[in-house]
Design an enzyme around this catalytic site. Sequence first.
Site, PDB file in Angstrom:
ATOM      1  N   ASP A  24       0.841  -1.203   0.000  1.00 32.68           N
ATOM      2  CA  ASP A  24       0.000   0.000   0.000  1.00 32.68           C
ATOM      3  C   ASP A  24       0.872   1.247   0.000  1.00 32.68           C
ATOM      4  OD1 ASP A  24      -2.263   1.868   0.765  1.00 32.68           O
ATOM      5  OD2 ASP A  24      -3.270  -0.080   0.899  1.00 32.68           O
ATOM      6  N   SER A  77      -6.607   4.157  -2.250  1.00 31.11           N
ATOM      7  CA  SER A  77      -6.787   2.723  -2.020  1.00 31.11           C
ATOM      8  C   SER A  77      -8.140   2.204  -2.471  1.00 31.11           C
ATOM      9  CB  SER A  77      -6.635   2.407  -0.532  1.00 31.11           C
ATOM     10  OG  SER A  77      -5.318   2.602  -0.133  1.00 31.11           O
ATOM     11  N   HIS A 136     -11.777  11.314  -0.504  1.00 28.83           N
ATOM     12  CA  HIS A 136     -13.026  11.012   0.203  1.00 28.83           C
ATOM     13  C   HIS A 136     -14.130  11.996  -0.159  1.00 28.83           C
ATOM     14  CE1 HIS A 136     -11.313   8.023   3.013  1.00 28.83           C
ATOM     15  NE2 HIS A 136     -10.209   8.719   2.849  1.00 28.83           N
ATOM     16  N   ASP A 167      -4.785  13.971   2.872  1.00 32.00           N
ATOM     17  CA  ASP A 167      -4.851  13.958   1.403  1.00 32.00           C
ATOM     18  C   ASP A 167      -4.433  15.312   0.837  1.00 32.00           C
ATOM     19  OD1 ASP A 167      -5.923  11.389   1.648  1.00 32.00           O
ATOM     20  OD2 ASP A 167      -7.968  12.152   1.744  1.00 32.00           O
ATOM     21  N   ARG A 209     -12.184   3.673  10.261  1.00 33.68           N
ATOM     22  CA  ARG A 209     -12.667   2.701   9.276  1.00 33.68           C
ATOM     23  C   ARG A 209     -12.450   1.271   9.768  1.00 33.68           C
ATOM     24  NH1 ARG A 209      -8.482   4.136   4.538  1.00 33.68           N
ATOM     25  NH2 ARG A 209      -6.558   3.429   5.492  1.00 33.68           N
ATOM     26  N   ARG A 282     -16.487   8.583  -0.716  1.00 35.51           N
ATOM     27  CA  ARG A 282     -15.783   7.323  -0.469  1.00 35.51           C
ATOM     28  C   ARG A 282     -16.361   6.604   0.751  1.00 35.51           C
ATOM     29  NH1 ARG A 282      -9.313   6.011  -0.347  1.00 35.51           N
ATOM     30  NH2 ARG A 282      -9.336   4.707   1.513  1.00 35.51           N
ATOM     31  N   ALA A 283     -16.357   5.284   0.646  1.00 33.89           N
ATOM     32  CA  ALA A 283     -17.105   4.466   1.587  1.00 33.89           C
ATOM     33  C   ALA A 283     -16.413   4.229   2.921  1.00 33.89           C
ATOM     34  CB  ALA A 283     -17.403   3.121   0.941  1.00 33.89           C
ATOM     35  N   ASP A 284     -15.143   3.806   2.886  1.00 33.03           N
ATOM     36  CA  ASP A 284     -14.597   3.144   4.088  1.00 33.03           C
ATOM     37  C   ASP A 284     -14.718   3.950   5.370  1.00 33.03           C
ATOM     38  OD1 ASP A 284     -12.644   4.885   3.102  1.00 33.03           O
ATOM     39  OD2 ASP A 284     -10.963   3.543   3.459  1.00 33.03           O
ATOM     40  N   ARG A 285     -14.472   5.245   5.284  1.00 32.63           N
ATOM     41  CA  ARG A 285     -14.455   6.038   6.510  1.00 32.63           C
ATOM     42  C   ARG A 285     -15.807   6.710   6.809  1.00 32.63           C
ATOM     43  NH1 ARG A 285      -9.413   6.296   8.709  1.00 32.63           N
ATOM     44  NH2 ARG A 285      -7.597   5.997   7.348  1.00 32.63           N
ATOM     45  N   LYS A 357      -6.238  -1.799   6.988  1.00 37.47           N
ATOM     46  CA  LYS A 357      -6.257  -2.069   5.544  1.00 37.47           C
ATOM     47  C   LYS A 357      -7.041  -3.342   5.213  1.00 37.47           C
ATOM     48  CE  LYS A 357      -3.576   1.348   4.103  1.00 37.47           C
ATOM     49  NZ  LYS A 357      -4.081   2.396   3.190  1.00 37.47           N
ATOM     50  N   ASP A 426       2.050   3.297   3.043  1.00 41.38           N
ATOM     51  CA  ASP A 426       0.953   4.253   3.056  1.00 41.38           C
ATOM     52  C   ASP A 426       0.695   4.849   4.433  1.00 41.38           C
ATOM     53  OD1 ASP A 426      -1.270   5.481   1.527  1.00 41.38           O
ATOM     54  OD2 ASP A 426      -2.417   4.542   3.131  1.00 41.38           O
ATOM     55  N   HIS A 430       1.639   8.660   5.363  1.00 37.83           N
ATOM     56  CA  HIS A 430       0.656   9.707   5.666  1.00 37.83           C
ATOM     57  C   HIS A 430       1.013  10.523   6.904  1.00 37.83           C
ATOM     58  CE1 HIS A 430      -2.503   9.103   2.741  1.00 37.83           C
ATOM     59  NE2 HIS A 430      -2.669   7.832   3.042  1.00 37.83           N
ATOM     60  N   ASP A 467      -1.017  -0.247  -4.765  1.00 43.16           N
ATOM     61  CA  ASP A 467      -2.308   0.345  -5.141  1.00 43.16           C
ATOM     62  C   ASP A 467      -2.213   1.799  -5.569  1.00 43.16           C
ATOM     63  OD1 ASP A 467      -1.698   1.190  -2.542  1.00 43.16           O
ATOM     64  OD2 ASP A 467      -3.785   1.158  -1.885  1.00 43.16           O
ATOM     65  N   HIS A 468      -1.160   2.482  -5.150  1.00 46.16           N
ATOM     66  CA  HIS A 468      -0.944   3.892  -5.504  1.00 46.16           C
ATOM     67  C   HIS A 468       0.353   4.321  -4.839  1.00 46.16           C
ATOM     68  CE1 HIS A 468      -1.992   4.917  -1.403  1.00 46.16           C
ATOM     69  NE2 HIS A 468      -3.097   4.195  -1.534  1.00 46.16           N
ATOM     70  N   HIS A 497      -0.992  10.864  -1.027  1.00 46.86           N
ATOM     71  CA  HIS A 497      -0.594   9.971  -2.117  1.00 46.86           C
ATOM     72  C   HIS A 497       0.029  10.787  -3.243  1.00 46.86           C
ATOM     73  CE1 HIS A 497      -4.114   7.184  -0.725  1.00 46.86           C
ATOM     74  NE2 HIS A 497      -3.148   7.254   0.153  1.00 46.86           N
TER      75      HIS A 497
END
Length: 555
Positions: A24, A77, A136, A167, A209, A282-285, A357, A426, A430, A467-468, A497
């Site tokens: 990641d 991600s 996000h 971000d 998340r 964006r979903a995860d958070r 993750k 990742d 961050h 992934d990035h 990122h």
Amino acid sequence: GKPWELAAHPRLAKGKMVGVVVLDGWGEAPPDPFNCIHAAGTPTLDALKKAAPERWRLIKAHGTAVGLPTDDDMGNSEVGHNALGAGQIYAQGAKLVDLALASGKIYEGEGFKYIRESFDSGTLHLIGLLSDGGVHSRFDQLQLLLEGASEHGARRIRVHVLTDGRDVLDGSSVRFVEMLEEDLARLRDKGVDARIASGGGRMYVTMDRYENDWQVVKRGWDAHVLGEAPHKYKNALEAVKKLREDPKANDQYLPPFVIVDESGKPVGQIQDGDAVVTFNFRADRMVMLAKALEYENFDKFDRVRFPKIRYAGMLQYDGELKLPSHYLVAPPEIERTSGEYLAHNGVRIYACSETVKFGHVTFFWNGNRSGYFNPSLEKYEEIPSDIGIPFNVQPKMKALEIAQKARDAILSRKFDQVRVNIANGDMVGHTGDIEATIVGCKAADEAVKIVLDAIEQVGGIFVLTADHGNAEDMAKRDKSGKPLRDKDGKVQTLTSHTLNPVPIAIGGPGLAPGVRFRTDLPNAGLANVAATVMNLHGFEAPDHYEPTLIEVADK
Ligand code: 3PG
Ligand code: CO
């Protein structure tokens, strides 16, 4: 519907163990003091590149290659793992929201009509990440939504802001709050009672998340819904500036705050009859907060009060849970992912990562779908992340534990695919802590070695990719690539990122002789990986997948 059976690959055998390792936040950039991967020294990965240049290449991991609006959008991600797992490029949340706002269709949809019912007597609350990171949420989308909602009848609006610094550059929260205040003042001039009501830093308030730490969401609930927080201010700009005066403070971890009126009363508690929109696409958070806002039965923390609201997400965040049940924009319908195909074709899959993750290699990989396709063939294992310890303090994270789990799964010979996400590049990247990120990258390389050794033992195949980008560049740069300095001459740290491509390497004793990367796909990206992996399992990929990266040369 279309059949699920995959044709046998004409040249590649079935039944090989395929290890898929996603690093990641691991892009490719020139050597430089701010390239933590280079600074770390990564003997395992370097050896792959050197030993077999025809089985090592770069692929795109940002922008339109992963379904983002433009090629100025860095990868992330969600879209990265979606593309890796789905083998197809879908217009992603960011883009779908752009289109719905531009056409005005967002205001004609079921979700907006639902919340509009509250506008006459209730307040509209908007909760989300205040940022133009495009990961996000996006500030310009919030601006358009504020304007559109007021044009469609919202008379009282409260915004609950989560500051970013992850971000986007740390410290940018001040400017975003200023800009938002200007917009809200313009709305007030038009007779709309619009204000910021509460806030906090995204990593400490609301945006947890994968159920890593419900206390994060509770802090948000207390501030946004109950109007309770340790810090109270008359306005948000003062709040953010004052809270940032603590030398240890940063945007990501600002404590929760509430805006109060002259008499000390919160200006924007969420009450019965109000409407709430979480404006992250964006979903995860957002899933955890969505559960707290929507579920009648909820035991993750004491909500104290559960107001009867009309709640809509910007998108529906979880297609399997149908959560939230109301949303402003329909999410991308990511269908026929490689995980689902392989499950239909008898491939036994093991997936593992640590909590922060875990959903990346399961939920995102499977097209934002939670759960198994076929529980008798699949096993997903989560290693609990450390809670409350900053990632730069423990930069090795759970890399070793993940690798050991993967090794055990490989050596058990019970699985045909063993898939892991190794988080260090990742998560530590961050934090903006260069020394720690270097330690994290080293740990990731060592973890890879453990997995590769196990694959060697069982005669398997590996696919190693990312992934990035993130850890390969920790400096904000000007157009020519020179690091930018702040007024004290210090290089500005890039916590976000990047736009860089990521490496992909294949190999292992089970790889048929002659397998190499094609040279006719210079613009290939993450979405080309799924077909590649299917081939390595001995199957042809479906026609609607992005083409495979590999070919088999005659010896
Ligand atoms: C986060 O959610 O942590 C960042 O905004 C994006 O990181 P990720 O896309 O690597 O999860
Ligand atoms: Co990240």
